[in-house]
Scaffold this motif. Sequence first.
Motif, short mmCIF file in Angstrom:
data_model
loop_
_atom_site.label_atom_id
_atom_site.label_comp_id
_atom_site.label_asym_id
_atom_site.label_seq_id
_atom_site.Cartn_x
_atom_site.Cartn_y
_atom_site.Cartn_z
N ARG A 12 70.16 -33.99 14.14
CA ARG A 12 71.61 -33.84 14.05
C ARG A 12 71.92 -33.38 12.64
NH1 ARG A 12 71.36 -34.61 18.98
NH2 ARG A 12 72.50 -36.18 20.12
N ASP B 251 68.36 -38.33 13.62
CA ASP B 251 69.24 -39.41 14.06
C ASP B 251 68.38 -40.46 14.78
OD1 ASP B 251 70.98 -41.06 15.53
OD2 ASP B 251 72.43 -39.45 15.83
N PHE C 273 75.29 -33.10 9.49
CA PHE C 273 76.65 -33.38 9.05
C PHE C 273 76.98 -32.43 7.91
CE2 PHE C 273 73.84 -36.32 6.79
CZ PHE C 273 74.20 -36.12 5.47
N ASP D 259 85.61 -32.58 15.46
CA ASP D 259 86.76 -32.89 16.32
C ASP D 259 87.72 -33.90 15.69
OD1 ASP D 259 85.57 -35.39 16.60
OD2 ASP D 259 85.10 -35.16 18.72
N SER E 70 82.39 -33.50 4.68
CA SER E 70 83.01 -34.44 5.62
C SER E 70 82.53 -35.87 5.41
CB SER E 70 82.72 -34.01 7.07
OG SER E 70 81.35 -34.24 7.38
N THR F 262 83.29 -37.42 9.02
CA THR F 262 84.27 -36.98 10.00
C THR F 262 83.69 -35.81 10.77
OG1 THR F 262 86.04 -37.64 8.51
CG2 THR F 262 86.64 -36.17 10.33
N LYS F 263 83.63 -35.95 12.09
CA LYS F 263 83.09 -34.89 12.94
C LYS F 263 84.10 -33.73 13.01
CE LYS F 263 81.69 -36.35 16.92
NZ LYS F 263 81.33 -37.06 18.15
N GLU G 282 85.62 -40.14 13.50
CA GLU G 282 84.70 -40.65 12.49
C GLU G 282 83.42 -41.13 13.17
OE1 GLU G 282 84.93 -44.46 9.71
OE2 GLU G 282 86.46 -42.95 9.18
N ARG G 283 82.31 -40.88 12.53
CA ARG G 283 81.01 -41.30 13.09
C ARG G 283 80.15 -41.90 11.99
NH1 ARG G 283 75.82 -38.17 15.19
NH2 ARG G 283 74.81 -39.97 16.07
#
Length: 86
Positions: free
Chosen positions: A72, A65, A74, A29, A78, A26-27, A32-33
């Motif tokens: 990137r 990525d 994470f 914002d 999350s 979950t980013k 979901e990514r």
Amino acid sequence: MVYLDDVSREGVRRILRTSVLDVTFTKVDGTERVMKCTLNEDLIPQTTRSETPRKSNPDVCAVWDLENQSWRSFRWDSVIKVEVDL
């Protein structure tokens, strides 16, 4: 949400060093990514290897990525799912 303790996190890092993973998270914002990512130096362009984030934060995992061809990250808390990309 998947809880990854320190042992699990190190296991994911170990797999990232040799393989490609699809990490669903979950980013910030709230969206979901799914990120196809790696730490395998054979898959990271030579010119960008030295660009890895230098600031260490145990709550964040910096990865390459593969779809965006850039670094990137994470947050471990999350993460929803981690799958080996076949």
